[in-house]
Design a protein around this motif. Structure first.
Motif, PDB file in Angstrom:
ATOM      1  N   ARG A 210     -32.257  45.952  31.741  1.00 19.58           N
ATOM      2  CA  ARG A 210     -31.240  46.153  32.786  1.00 19.58           C
ATOM      3  C   ARG A 210     -29.830  45.995  32.220  1.00 19.58           C
ATOM      4  O   ARG A 210     -28.941  46.786  32.522  1.00 19.58           O
ATOM      5  CB  ARG A 210     -31.474  45.186  33.948  1.00 19.58           C
ATOM      6  CG  ARG A 210     -32.705  45.507  34.760  1.00 19.58           C
ATOM      7  CD  ARG A 210     -32.812  44.644  36.019  1.00 19.58           C
ATOM      8  NE  ARG A 210     -32.835  43.218  35.737  1.00 19.58           N
ATOM      9  CZ  ARG A 210     -33.920  42.508  35.479  1.00 19.58           C
ATOM     10  NH1 ARG A 210     -35.095  43.100  35.456  1.00 19.58           N
ATOM     11  NH2 ARG A 210     -33.835  41.207  35.265  1.00 19.58           N
ATOM     12  N   ILE A 211     -29.653  44.989  31.382  1.00 21.14           N
ATOM     13  CA  ILE A 211     -28.337  44.780  30.764  1.00 21.14           C
ATOM     14  C   ILE A 211     -28.001  45.962  29.862  1.00 21.14           C
ATOM     15  O   ILE A 211     -26.898  46.511  29.930  1.00 21.14           O
ATOM     16  CB  ILE A 211     -28.308  43.454  29.983  1.00 21.14           C
ATOM     17  CG1 ILE A 211     -28.372  42.267  30.949  1.00 21.14           C
ATOM     18  CG2 ILE A 211     -27.055  43.363  29.108  1.00 21.14           C
ATOM     19  CD1 ILE A 211     -28.610  40.931  30.271  1.00 21.14           C
ATOM     20  N   GLY A 212     -28.938  46.364  29.032  1.00 15.09           N
ATOM     21  CA  GLY A 212     -28.710  47.490  28.126  1.00 15.09           C
ATOM     22  C   GLY A 212     -28.388  48.773  28.872  1.00 15.09           C
ATOM     23  O   GLY A 212     -27.480  49.513  28.495  1.00 15.09           O
ATOM     24  N   TYR A 213     -29.121  49.017  29.953  1.00 14.97           N
ATOM     25  CA  TYR A 213     -28.894  50.237  30.726  1.00 14.97           C
ATOM     26  C   TYR A 213     -27.509  50.218  31.375  1.00 14.97           C
ATOM     27  O   TYR A 213     -26.835  51.243  31.448  1.00 14.97           O
ATOM     28  CB  TYR A 213     -29.978  50.423  31.784  1.00 14.97           C
ATOM     29  CG  TYR A 213     -30.002  51.816  32.353  1.00 14.97           C
ATOM     30  CD1 TYR A 213     -30.744  52.812  31.730  1.00 14.97           C
ATOM     31  CD2 TYR A 213     -29.254  52.154  33.472  1.00 14.97           C
ATOM     32  CE1 TYR A 213     -30.760  54.102  32.226  1.00 14.97           C
ATOM     33  CE2 TYR A 213     -29.261  53.440  33.975  1.00 14.97           C
ATOM     34  CZ  TYR A 213     -30.017  54.414  33.354  1.00 14.97           C
ATOM     35  OH  TYR A 213     -30.015  55.684  33.849  1.00 14.97           O
ATOM     36  N   SER A 214     -27.070  49.045  31.829  1.00 17.32           N
ATOM     37  CA  SER A 214     -25.750  48.972  32.452  1.00 17.32           C
ATOM     38  C   SER A 214     -24.635  49.263  31.447  1.00 17.32           C
ATOM     39  O   SER A 214     -23.584  49.768  31.817  1.00 17.32           O
ATOM     40  CB  SER A 214     -25.534  47.611  33.112  1.00 17.32           C
ATOM     41  OG  SER A 214     -25.411  46.605  32.147  1.00 17.32           O
ATOM     42  N   PHE A 215     -24.879  48.993  30.173  1.00 17.45           N
ATOM     43  CA  PHE A 215     -23.891  49.294  29.142  1.00 17.45           C
ATOM     44  C   PHE A 215     -24.036  50.710  28.591  1.00 17.45           C
ATOM     45  O   PHE A 215     -23.060  51.398  28.377  1.00 17.45           O
ATOM     46  CB  PHE A 215     -24.002  48.309  27.970  1.00 17.45           C
ATOM     47  CG  PHE A 215     -23.329  46.998  28.208  1.00 17.45           C
ATOM     48  CD1 PHE A 215     -21.992  46.820  27.908  1.00 17.45           C
ATOM     49  CD2 PHE A 215     -24.027  45.934  28.743  1.00 17.45           C
ATOM     50  CE1 PHE A 215     -21.362  45.607  28.123  1.00 17.45           C
ATOM     51  CE2 PHE A 215     -23.416  44.711  28.968  1.00 17.45           C
ATOM     52  CZ  PHE A 215     -22.078  44.557  28.663  1.00 17.45           C
ATOM     53  N   LEU A 216     -25.261  51.126  28.342  1.00 18.07           N
ATOM     54  CA  LEU A 216     -25.498  52.363  27.594  1.00 18.07           C
ATOM     55  C   LEU A 216     -25.801  53.576  28.466  1.00 18.07           C
ATOM     56  O   LEU A 216     -25.761  54.703  27.987  1.00 18.07           O
ATOM     57  CB  LEU A 216     -26.625  52.127  26.580  1.00 18.07           C
ATOM     58  CG  LEU A 216     -26.365  50.984  25.604  1.00 18.07           C
ATOM     59  CD1 LEU A 216     -27.595  50.693  24.763  1.00 18.07           C
ATOM     60  CD2 LEU A 216     -25.161  51.278  24.723  1.00 18.07           C
ATOM     61  N   LYS A 217     -26.173  53.361  29.707  1.00 17.83           N
ATOM     62  CA  LYS A 217     -26.391  54.436  30.696  1.00 17.83           C
ATOM     63  C   LYS A 217     -27.462  55.447  30.288  1.00 17.83           C
ATOM     64  O   LYS A 217     -27.408  56.599  30.659  1.00 17.83           O
ATOM     65  CB  LYS A 217     -25.096  55.208  30.968  1.00 17.83           C
ATOM     66  CG  LYS A 217     -23.930  54.369  31.362  1.00 17.83           C
ATOM     67  CD  LYS A 217     -24.127  53.795  32.726  1.00 17.83           C
ATOM     68  CE  LYS A 217     -22.896  53.060  33.184  1.00 17.83           C
ATOM     69  NZ  LYS A 217     -23.078  51.649  33.278  1.00 17.83           N
ATOM     70  N   ASN A 218     -28.429  54.987  29.528  1.00 21.32           N
ATOM     71  CA  ASN A 218     -29.434  55.905  29.026  1.00 21.32           C
ATOM     72  C   ASN A 218     -30.695  55.108  28.730  1.00 21.32           C
ATOM     73  O   ASN A 218     -30.637  54.082  28.035  1.00 21.32           O
ATOM     74  CB  ASN A 218     -28.881  56.568  27.752  1.00 21.32           C
ATOM     75  CG  ASN A 218     -29.846  57.492  27.087  1.00 21.32           C
ATOM     76  OD1 ASN A 218     -30.977  57.130  26.779  1.00 21.32           O
ATOM     77  ND2 ASN A 218     -29.390  58.708  26.844  1.00 21.32           N
ATOM     78  N   GLU A 219     -31.836  55.598  29.233  1.00 20.36           N
ATOM     79  CA  GLU A 219     -33.094  54.874  29.045  1.00 20.36           C
ATOM     80  C   GLU A 219     -33.448  54.740  27.571  1.00 20.36           C
ATOM     81  O   GLU A 219     -33.807  53.650  27.101  1.00 20.36           O
ATOM     82  CB  GLU A 219     -34.230  55.575  29.793  1.00 20.36           C
ATOM     83  CG  GLU A 219     -35.554  54.869  29.633  1.00 20.36           C
ATOM     84  CD  GLU A 219     -36.691  55.557  30.380  1.00 20.36           C
ATOM     85  OE1 GLU A 219     -37.808  55.009  30.314  1.00 20.36           O
ATOM     86  OE2 GLU A 219     -36.480  56.613  30.985  1.00 20.36           O
ATOM     87  N   GLN A 220     -33.356  55.831  26.838  1.00 22.85           N
ATOM     88  CA  GLN A 220     -33.728  55.806  25.426  1.00 22.85           C
ATOM     89  C   GLN A 220     -32.849  54.839  24.628  1.00 22.85           C
ATOM     90  O   GLN A 220     -33.349  54.060  23.818  1.00 22.85           O
ATOM     91  CB  GLN A 220     -33.643  57.224  24.832  1.00 22.85           C
ATOM     92  CG  GLN A 220     -34.229  57.332  23.448  1.00 22.85           C
ATOM     93  CD  GLN A 220     -35.723  57.024  23.419  1.00 22.85           C
ATOM     94  OE1 GLN A 220     -36.450  57.350  24.335  1.00 22.85           O
ATOM     95  NE2 GLN A 220     -36.170  56.379  22.368  1.00 22.85           N
TER      96      GLN A 220
END
Length: 172
Positions: A31-41
């Protein structure tokens, strides 16, 4: 078995214990990564890199009860470094800007507003409102005093309000 005991086992080389720790953390890290990177992969890749870095450095962790804070800090640092790489990248082909991914007529939403915030403000908002961390935990993750975190939180909310009210013309 509590987290501290599992961390101690992992620090002694128990791979299964380390796997248990990362298994518990992966949802939060995603969730944290997605909020920063905006991409599942990219988010999944960030988890892989965080896992590698944590595994490589787990013996350096001085306080086993701070494992979650420590691994979250590793993850955020990696995500921020990846954002900088993406911002410096020059697009090689116009297909990268397909209308499916970017539509300028779409109403400004929270993701776009968050992107306009200073990095530390964005981190506070993500950790506090998306990950439901306490001010104390956020202070540990960001390695800043609690008073500073409270100030950043107030300023971030004020900036978000301005951004959303002005239609995105504000750059905090």
């Amino acid at each position: 078995m509590d987290v501290t005991q599992i961390v101690r086992k992992a620090q002694k080389g128990d791979d299964i214990a380390f796997f248990q720790l990362m298994e518990q953390a992966k949802g939060r890290l995603y969730r944290i990564g997605y909020s920063f990177l905006k991409n599942e992969q990219d988010s999944l890749e960030a988890i892989q890199e965080t896992t590698y870095r944590a595994y490589k450095n787990i013996k350096k962790l001085k306080e086993p009860n701070y494992f979650n804070t420590w691994v979250t800090r590793i993850h955020i640092n990696y995500c921020i470094s990846q954002q900088k790489v993406v911002q410096r990248a020059v697009p090689l082909c116009p297909e990268m800007f397909s209308t499916e991914e970017f539509n300028p007529t779409v109403k400004l939403d929270m993701d776009h507003a968050l992107e306009k915030l200073k990095p530390q403000y964005k981190q506070v908002i993500v950790l506090k409102y998306f990950e439901d961390l306490s001010i104390e935990d956020i202070a540990k993750v960001m390695e800043a005093p609690e008073g500073t975190i409270k100030t950043w939180s107030r300023r971030a909310l004020s900036c978000l309000k301005d951004i959303l009210n002005k239609g995105g013309g504000y750059n905090a």
